[in-house]
Design an enzyme around this catalytic site. Structure first.
Site, mmCIF file in Angstrom:
data_model
loop_
_atom_site.group_PDB
_atom_site.id
_atom_site.type_symbol
_atom_site.label_atom_id
_atom_site.label_comp_id
_atom_site.label_asym_id
_atom_site.label_seq_id
_atom_site.Cartn_x
_atom_site.Cartn_y
_atom_site.Cartn_z
ATOM 1 N N HIS A 95 -29.066 -24.644 3.559
ATOM 2 C CA HIS A 95 -29.929 -25.899 3.057
ATOM 3 C C HIS A 95 -29.303 -26.952 3.752
ATOM 4 C CE1 HIS A 95 -31.431 -28.803 0.725
ATOM 5 N NE2 HIS A 95 -30.181 -29.026 0.004
ATOM 6 N N HIS A 97 -30.368 -31.488 4.959
ATOM 7 C CA HIS A 97 -31.399 -32.652 4.766
ATOM 8 C C HIS A 97 -31.778 -33.132 6.067
ATOM 9 C CE1 HIS A 97 -29.118 -33.648 0.571
ATOM 10 N NE2 HIS A 97 -29.606 -32.388 0.844
ATOM 11 N N TYR A 122 -41.855 -18.772 17.915
ATOM 12 C CA TYR A 122 -40.749 -18.557 17.411
ATOM 13 C C TYR A 122 -40.723 -19.280 15.945
ATOM 14 C CZ TYR A 122 -38.833 -16.272 21.258
ATOM 15 O OH TYR A 122 -38.587 -15.227 22.348
HETATM 16 ZN ZN LIG Z 1 -29.697 -31.045 -0.866
#
Ligand SMILES: [Zn+2]
Length: 223
Positions: A95, A97, A122
């Protein structure tokens, strides 16, 4: 610490540093988890920069999510738990940002079941497609319900105004898919309003047939 556990810890730190140094997740944002053979997990700690992880301080959780050793895990655990629950074959989740994916998540024209067009082979091969989940306050357990609502059809999910969450069958696979998503988001922003030619449905079908892919749009049950 078993030897394979130690190797995975080193890998989490190496990929974390690589992602951070390339500016793919700023400050102490972003987190990584790996699911272990016994059902437990290794998870990066809360408020830790991915650029400066210490292998010995990575949180080790048991299958029920209890902390066995290491620092307190990221408060974004519900994201990881929901995606593992719906993608039972997943072994790792990344995860971030990352700027371009976050930017795309705020555009008005985004289709929540196909955030980005198939601009490159891809992108299709690594992510299979990306779903958009609405905005939730970071750490809000309701985000888990939104991810479960995708019924496991997507390994790549983009949280609106926040960032991507991507599962893979290995840590390397999850990292590469996240990078492909971010680069495709960047291409999309570069090409927006220039009427680019994405891959045609026939070209996507050819990738699906040739590489044995399972795409959300090819399951025939999501209209
Ligand atoms: Zn986050």
């Amino acid at each position: 610490m078993s030897s394979s556990d130690g190797k995975l810890r080193e890998e989490i730190c190496r990929y974390g540093r690589s992602l951070f140094e390339r500016g793919l997740t700023p400050g102490s944002s972003g987190n990584i988890s790996v699911r272990l053979d016994d059902g437990g997990w290794l998870v990066t700690p809360t408020n830790a920069s991915l650029g400066f992880l210490d292998p010995a301080r990575i949180a080790r959780l048991d299958a029920a999510g209890h902390l066995l050793s290491g620092d307190k895990p990221t408060k974004e655990i519900p994201l990881h738990a929901a995606l593992y629950e719906s993608r039972t074959e997943a072994r790792a989740i990344v995860h971030l940002h990352s700027t371009h994916a976050v930017a795309v998540s705020m555009l008005p024209e985004i289709d929540p079941r196909a955030v980005l067009p198939p601009l490159t082979p891809y992108y299709v091969m690594r992510t299979g497609g990306t779903a958009l989940v609405p905005y939730f306050r970071p750490g809000d357990p309701a985000v888990a319900d939104a991810i479960r609502g995708l019924a496991g059809r997507y390994s790549a999910v983009l949280l609106a105004n926040h960032g991507p969450v991507v599962a893979g069958d290995s840590l390397e696979g999850a990292v590469f898919a996240t990078e492909e998503l971010e680069e495709t988001a960047r291409l999309y922003l570069l090409l927006r309003n220039l009427n680019p030619r994405a891959l045609s449905p026939a070209q996507v079908d050819d990738l699906v047939a040739h590489f044995g892919l399972t795409l959300p749009d090819h399951r025939g049950d999501c209209g």
